[in-house]
Design a protein around this motif. Structure first.
Motif, PDB file in Angstrom:
ATOM      1  N   PHE A   1      -9.325   7.211   0.429  1.00  0.00           N
ATOM      2  CA  PHE A   1      -8.657   6.185   0.840  1.00  0.00           C
ATOM      3  C   PHE A   1      -7.648   5.776  -0.321  1.00  0.00           C
ATOM      4  CE2 PHE A   1     -12.531   5.739   3.271  1.00  0.00           C
ATOM      5  CZ  PHE A   1     -11.831   6.005   4.483  1.00  0.00           C
TER       6      PHE A   1
ATOM      7  N   GLU B   1     -13.079  -1.500   3.311  1.00  0.00           N
ATOM      8  CA  GLU B   1     -12.632  -2.553   2.514  1.00  0.00           C
ATOM      9  C   GLU B   1     -13.741  -3.612   2.372  1.00  0.00           C
ATOM     10  OE1 GLU B   1      -9.101  -4.325   3.999  1.00  0.00           O
ATOM     11  OE2 GLU B   1      -7.778  -2.900   3.150  1.00  0.00           O
TER      12      GLU B   1
ATOM     13  N   ILE C   1     -10.933   1.394   7.917  1.00  0.00           N
ATOM     14  CA  ILE C   1     -10.225   0.900   6.743  1.00  0.00           C
ATOM     15  C   ILE C   1     -11.041  -0.636   6.389  1.00  0.00           C
ATOM     16  CG2 ILE C   1      -8.300  -0.186   5.887  1.00  0.00           C
ATOM     17  CD1 ILE C   1      -8.308   2.753   5.543  1.00  0.00           C
TER      18      ILE C   1
ATOM     19  N   PRO D   1      -4.424   5.447  -2.236  1.00  0.00           N
ATOM     20  CA  PRO D   1      -3.023   5.709  -1.764  1.00  0.00           C
ATOM     21  C   PRO D   1      -2.599   6.855  -2.492  1.00  0.00           C
ATOM     22  CG  PRO D   1      -3.347   3.554  -2.547  1.00  0.00           C
ATOM     23  CD  PRO D   1      -4.608   4.212  -2.790  1.00  0.00           C
TER      24      PRO D   1
ATOM     25  N   THR E   1       0.849  -1.180   0.057  1.00  0.00           N
ATOM     26  CA  THR E   1       0.017   0.109  -0.070  1.00  0.00           C
ATOM     27  C   THR E   1       0.759   1.345   0.120  1.00  0.00           C
ATOM     28  OG1 THR E   1      -1.303  -1.276   1.412  1.00  0.00           O
ATOM     29  CG2 THR E   1      -2.116   0.949   0.985  1.00  0.00           C
TER      30      THR E   1
ATOM     31  N   GLN F   1     -12.571  -5.289  -1.506  1.00  0.00           N
ATOM     32  CA  GLN F   1     -11.391  -5.493  -1.850  1.00  0.00           C
ATOM     33  C   GLN F   1     -10.599  -5.503  -0.397  1.00  0.00           C
ATOM     34  OE1 GLN F   1     -10.255  -2.471  -4.540  1.00  0.00           O
ATOM     35  NE2 GLN F   1     -11.914  -3.275  -6.000  1.00  0.00           N
TER      36      GLN F   1
ATOM     37  N   ILE G   1      -6.077   2.340   1.089  1.00  0.00           N
ATOM     38  CA  ILE G   1      -6.504   0.852   0.748  1.00  0.00           C
ATOM     39  C   ILE G   1      -6.144   0.777  -0.788  1.00  0.00           C
ATOM     40  CG2 ILE G   1      -8.721  -0.548  -0.214  1.00  0.00           C
ATOM     41  CD1 ILE G   1     -10.107   1.143   2.000  1.00  0.00           C
ATOM     42  N   ARG G   2      -5.386  -0.330  -1.342  1.00  0.00           N
ATOM     43  CA  ARG G   2      -4.916  -0.627  -2.295  1.00  0.00           C
ATOM     44  C   ARG G   2      -6.136  -1.136  -3.256  1.00  0.00           C
ATOM     45  NH1 ARG G   2      -1.857  -4.416  -4.449  1.00  0.00           N
ATOM     46  NH2 ARG G   2      -2.110  -5.608  -2.657  1.00  0.00           N
ATOM     47  N   PHE G   3      -6.649   0.040  -3.952  1.00  0.00           N
ATOM     48  CA  PHE G   3      -7.794  -0.568  -4.865  1.00  0.00           C
ATOM     49  C   PHE G   3      -7.165  -1.284  -5.992  1.00  0.00           C
ATOM     50  CE2 PHE G   3      -9.260   3.088  -2.632  1.00  0.00           C
ATOM     51  CZ  PHE G   3     -10.680   2.584  -1.989  1.00  0.00           C
ATOM     52  N   LEU G   4      -7.718  -2.410  -6.322  1.00  0.00           N
ATOM     53  CA  LEU G   4      -7.206  -3.062  -7.214  1.00  0.00           C
ATOM     54  C   LEU G   4      -7.397  -2.303  -8.754  1.00  0.00           C
ATOM     55  CD1 LEU G   4      -8.615  -6.626  -5.896  1.00  0.00           C
ATOM     56  CD2 LEU G   4      -6.328  -5.765  -5.986  1.00  0.00           C
TER      57      LEU G   4
ATOM     58  N   ASN H   1     -14.053  -1.919 -11.393  1.00  0.00           N
ATOM     59  CA  ASN H   1     -14.179  -2.761 -10.350  1.00  0.00           C
ATOM     60  C   ASN H   1     -15.188  -2.328  -9.259  1.00  0.00           C
ATOM     61  OD1 ASN H   1     -12.436  -4.797 -10.964  1.00  0.00           O
ATOM     62  ND2 ASN H   1     -10.513  -3.673 -10.294  1.00  0.00           N
ATOM     63  N   LEU H   2     -14.995  -1.067  -8.792  1.00  0.00           N
ATOM     64  CA  LEU H   2     -15.818  -0.355  -7.459  1.00  0.00           C
ATOM     65  C   LEU H   2     -17.399  -0.624  -8.224  1.00  0.00           C
ATOM     66  CD1 LEU H   2     -13.626   2.266  -6.315  1.00  0.00           C
ATOM     67  CD2 LEU H   2     -14.335  -0.057  -5.128  1.00  0.00           C
TER      68      LEU H   2
END
Lengths: 857, 226
Positions: free
Chosen positions: B98, A572, A568, B100, A479, A577, B205-208, B30-31
């Motif tokens: 969120f 998520e 978070i 990054p 991240t 995700q 959050i690492r969004f894909l 994706n979202l």
């Protein structure tokens, strides 16, 4: 001391260099066999120490001359040894010519000087004074070495500034170098204490247990992927890279090292790819670099020890094989995984068993800590037995059990465990660095410019390259990617240390160029520790690596950390995700439902650690406040508080903001210490600093007890102590404290003043004291009551009401009402929860409420 | 829903959203899928939709999180109040808090991002949108945070919130005169109190990027039943 002095003097007087030589050999042998089987050997260590004192041989002779009588009675002494040993039935050793108790005699013991007729005429007499040095020799000498190293450590910390700029390992090595030089100058052999067995069975476990136990769990698991990536792949990368390049260098004839084959090169490379960035970690901690970088360096050093040892064992094995076939390579790879995962398995197993055991130790608090050590060590030994990664085993064992054990054991045991772990680890490491220094001077080196310089170069190069490449691969999965500065920190933090040295030193003798390897390893250690270790602080500060305030120990920070985590996790879940928060969530559920039930005795007190800490903080605050007002003798250190205590006598107006501030500072400082237990343990050589707080807690128990004994709290018998029992208690403090409280308190105070004017009348009445006693913990509830009438008036007069009261919302009113009720109750019959406790006596005082913090004995 | 995404107006829609929120179109795709999954293929999501997510059930601050999605303040268009239903745009906007940070972002950008995240948190606290977190509001949040921790939760929450408030007050108004009192946490104070706190690792959050359908399906089916 005396014996050895005597002995050495005797030797010197004899002037027999031959004996001396033998003695040295013997010494050597002794060090090689530290389990104490060598029987009578010389007392070199002691002798060395004395030699330092008396500056060499000559003075030694002088001493001898001062007391020549002693040597004449040598025989008498010998005889008395015999008597003693017979008396004690101790393995039937004959002094002067002791055979080894364990049955292994390699070297002939030193012939005691002079004629040696056993049956002396005096044999009938009971000896008045006897000495049996051989009996105590080994532990004695080890103790002296440890002491010497520890003294060195004390020495560094006399001048705090030194350790800031120069890492401790540097200083230790330097001291070692000096000692080595002295030993060298008196022609003394170095203690060959580091045998493979000693190192792996006794010195390594404490070091890794230390790191494993104090591993900051949360950040570690948050970054576990990266940590393992760097530790495993990075170490492999380094070993193979350095090994191959060195092998290429070996092909160059000019260097004259063609006889080093590929396996040996790889072995050597594996040895020197174990990074040991203790020094770096403490620097990182000081400048508080970002958590990710910190934990990666920390975890890397831990797990790459494991990887290195595995590789080391593999390559030692391979290096002895005449021919390496391709299938061996695959077997090696397979073995690598078996060894690593097997170690983890054992670790987890023993960790759970240990946790489970501590469930039942509540009645035997004295030996509670022992279980932790025994199980960890057992995990280590069993792993060693099956030749799987014992480091992995002990580390995972520590990681697994820590959480559960610390909840099961009493607070004191917990402290003991931590201190002992820290102490053992730190001793081991100190000794290794110390010996490194000694050995550097005293062993014979094989210096090969080409090989050593290239080793340095490659070590540096591959480390840098490795970090660059590996970060590129891992960054897309992170991240927070590592930026270039972080990568620099990572690469530059690759100091080599104790493990490398020990591994090199314990290389089997059939490695052809062992001496060269030892030399090169020492060179690289000294180079990295001194050069990089000293320069990393200014560099990190200069390039301004991303920093985190990891010491932000405020309640708000903690609350918001948790808030953010939950947020978070929730987001998520919402966006479907998941990252590690998801798995953490899952694990926590599993943990709560199953693991805790099994492993933790009192699992109903299931609260998040954070909540526990907060509770503690508050209790602590109360503690401090109590200490202030109540039993001052219990906390003599808080001097400023004496003033506070006296202050009430003066008119309220005299309470300056400064006083309040100082009070506040004290509060703030003391309030939150406890949480540091997660952060402050990570530095290898620093002991946890929460001891003070705990001591206060403990002291507090006694002081509360004391103050309670004389009478019930409610009675007016002890108005003073009663007043002081809790912070804002007495009227005198009353005047003092309202402002403090007030800050914390919000608007409804104003409201209450207005809406409950009647209160003020009550305010002065003594009955309110009880509810005031509850104040530290119910601060907000009781706030309204606090301001005394005049206070209030004053405020109004001075500046009007600070906040518009019209804005107060319904809940506030509600709160006030409930507060009022509280007051009423507190004043008369049913005191608020918190107030009630002190009254009831020791058992129910707030400090004793939580089982975890209750000294159970 | 493949046909949906293929349609050009959706592509355009995505691009608009991408510009507004900073997500890449892949991430938005994706979202969007997730959005449709949550809403049952409706245009908007209602509160109930979110409340029914099983994975959220255990989250102690479930309510605050859901509220955040319906809070107009988090849409960054200067309004306040509550939305009844949210569209994909709203959904993404909240999510974008969120995101990054870019790999190379300047100090100012970093600061702005941090501020934005803090604002988000602040809004979670400040339920009545009056710009301050009062003690009551703070207590409520802390209480919910601790609501999963059993018996000590309620009592402790109060105490903790009180202590925290005290802390905020003492940090921000160290020279408070004895007769003053602290009214509530303003955003400035909030910023101040969390000054040193690292948010980078906690609020991202690492969004894909890629539509890793298998992965998402696997996880999605395991935790959500629809």
């Amino acid at each position: 001391m005396h014996v050895s002095l005597f002995d050495s003097c005797a030797n010197l007087e004899e002037n027999s260099s031959k004996l001396l030589q033998k003695k040295k050999k013997c010494l050597c042998y002794f060090w090689m066999c530290p389990r104490g089987r060598s029987g009578d050997t010389t007392r070199v260590v002691v002798w060395t120490l004395i030699s330092f004192l008396v500056d060499g041989v000559k003075s030694g002779v002088q001493i001898v001359k001062m007391d020549p009588r002693l040597s004449k009675h040598w025989d008498v002494l010998l005889f008395s040894f015999a008597v003693l040993s017979v008396l004690h039935g101790s393995a039937g050793e004959i002094p002067g010519r002791p055979t080894t108790g364990g049955g292994v005699t390699v070297l002939p013991p030193v012939e005691p000087d002079g004629p040696q007729a056993y049956p002396e005429p005096e044999k009938d007499n009971l000896p008045v004074f006897t000495m049996d040095y051989p009996r105590i020799q080994i532990p004695f000498e080890i103790t002296l070495w440890v002491l010497l190293a520890s003294f060195a450590k004390i020495g560094f910390h006399v001048y705090n500034k030194i350790t800031i700029w120069v890492p401790e390992s540097c200083l230790l090595i330097s001291i070692g170098l000096i000692v080595g030089a002295i030993m060298h100058s008196v022609n003394e052999e170095p203690p060959a204490v580091l045998t493979t067995n000693v190192f792996f069975l006794y010195m390594l476990p404490p070091i890794v247990l230390d790191s494993g136990y104090f591993m900051p769990t949360r950040p570690f698991f948050e970054n576990i992927g990266t940590v393992l990536w760097f530790a495993v792949v990075g170490t492999l990368w380094n070993s193979i890279g350095i090994g191959m390049s060195l092998f290429a260098i070996c092909q160059i004839e000019a260097f004259g090292v063609q006889d080093i084959n590929l396996q040996e090169n790889l072995l050597f490379a594996a040895i020197i790819s174990a990074v040991d960035p203790v020094a770096v970690l403490s620097v990182f901690e000081d400048v508080s670099v970002n958590e990710q970088l910190y934990i990666v360096v920390f975890g890397e050093c831990l797990f790459n020890d494991a990887v290195t040892v595995v590789l080391y064992n593999m390559f030692t094995f391979v290096a002895e094989m005449p021919v390496v076939e391709p299938v061996d390579v695959f077997l090696g790879v397979a073995r690598f995984f078996v060894v690593g995962l097997g170690g983890m398995g054992f670790g987890v197993l023993f960790g759970f068993v240990a946790a489970f055991t501590t469930r039942f130790t509540s009645k035997v608090r004295e030996i509670e800590p022992l279980f932790i050590f025994m199980y960890s060590y057992l995990a280590y030994l069993v792993a060693e037995l099956f030749a799987i990664s014992s480091i992995m085993a002990i580390v995972t064992c520590a990681l697994t059990m820590k959480y559960y054990v610390e909840e099961n054991v009493s607070q004191r045991s917990c402290t003991t465990i931590r201190h002992v772990v820290k102490m053992l680890g730190s001793i081991s490491e100190t000794l290794i660095f110390f010996f490194l220094g000694v050995v550097t001077i005293t062993t014979e080196h094989e210096w090969n410019w080409g090989y050593i310089l290239f080793t340095l170069l490659f070590a540096f190069l591959w480390r840098g390259l490795g970090v660059l490449v590996l970060t590129q691969i891992i960054n897309p999965f992170r991240t927070i990617p590592f930026n270039l500065k972080d990568q620099f920190g990572l690469a530059y933090g690759g100091l080599r240390g104790a493990i490398s040295f020990a591994l090199a030193f314990t290389l089997p003798d059939n490695i052809g160029r062992k001496q060269l390897f030892v030399t090169a390893t020492i060179a690289i250690i000294i180079f990295t520790v001194f050069l990089q270790g000293i320069s990393i602080r200014p560099l990190i500060e200069y390039i301004n690596v991303r920093r985190t305030n990891r010491n932000l120990d405020t309640i708000n920070a903690e609350i918001h950390c948790r808030l953010m985590e939950h947020t978070i996790a929730g987001i998520e879940d919402l966006c479907g995700q998941w990252s590690h928060f998801y798995w953490k969530d899952k694990f926590m559920k599993f943990n709560t439902r199953i693991l805790r039930r099994i492993l933790i005795r009192d699992n109903r007190a299931e609260s998040s650690i954070v909540a526990l800490y907060k509770k503690l903080e508050l209790q602590n605050a109360m503690e401090i406040l109590d200490t202030v007002s109540g039993d001052i003798s219990a906390a003599p250190s808080i001097v400023s508080l004496h003033e506070e205590k006296k202050a009430p006598a003066k008119p309220k107006k005299k309470f300056l903001a400064a006083d309040l501030r100082s009070m506040h500072d004290i509060l703030a400082k003391n309030m939150y210490k406890i949480r540091q237990r997660t952060t402050s343990y990570t530095s290898k050589h620093a002991l946890p600093n929460d001891s003070r707080t705990r001591e206060i807690l403990i002291r507090r128990h006694s002081s509360i007890r004391r103050s309670l004994r004389p009478g019930s709290f409610q009675t007016a018998v002890l108005p003073k102590s009663h007043k002081y029992f809790s912070l804002p208690a007495g009227k005198n403090l009353d005047s003092n404290f309202p402002p403090v409280r007030q800050r914390g308190i919000d608007d409804h105070e104003t409201m209450s003043e207005i809406s409950f004017p009647a209160k003020h009348a009550r305010f002065v009445s003594p009955s309110r004291a009880s509810s005031k006693a509850a104040l530290p913990l119910r601060r907000l509830d009781t706030l309204e009551e606090v301001p005394s009438v005049d206070f209030l008036d004053e405020r109004r007069a001075r500046r009007g009401l600070p906040r518009t009261h019209s804005s107060s919302s319904e809940p506030r009113r509600h709160a006030e009402k409930s507060e009022k009720e509280n007051e009423d109750n507190g004043g008369s019959s049913v005191p608020p929860v918190w107030a009630a406790e002190p009254r009831d006596g020791t058992t129910r005082n707030p400090l004793l409420r939580r089982p975890q913090w209750n000294p159970k004995n | 829903m493949g046909s949906w995404q293929a349609r050009p107006d959706h592509q355009r829609h995505y691009e608009e959203l991408a510009q507004k929120t900073g997500f890449s179109t892949e991430q938005i795709k994706n979202l969007h899928k997730r959005f449709q999954q949550l809403s049952g293929n409706q245009e908007t999501i209602s509160r109930e939709n979110l409340e029914n997510i099983p994975a959220l059930a255990n989250n102690p601050i479930k309510k605050q999180i859901i509220d955040a999605f319906f809070d107009k303040r988090n849409q960054q268009d200067g309004e306040s109040g509550c939305l009844e239903e949210i569209t994909l745009g709203h959904f993404l906007m909240v999510m974008s808090h969120f995101r990054p940070p870019q790999h190379k972002s300047s100090e100012d950008e970093r600061h702005a991002i941090r501020r934005q995240k803090l604002r988000f948190l602040f809004n979670m606290h400040d339920t009545d949108s009056d710009g301050t977190i009062t003690l009551a509001e703070y207590r409520k949040v802390v209480e919910e945070l601790l609501s999963k921790s059993g018996a000590i939760g309620h009592e402790a929450a109060k105490i903790i919130a009180d202590a925290a408030m005290l802390e905020v007050a003492s940090t921000n108004v160290p020279h408070m005169a004895p007769d003053e009192f602290y009214e509530g946490i303003t955003f400035e104070h909030f910023e101040q109190i969390l000054n040193g706190l690292e948010m980078e690792s906690r609020m991202h959050i690492r969004f894909l990027d890629v539509a890793t359908t298998t992965m998402r399906c696997g996880k999605g089916s395991s935790s959500s039943t629809y």
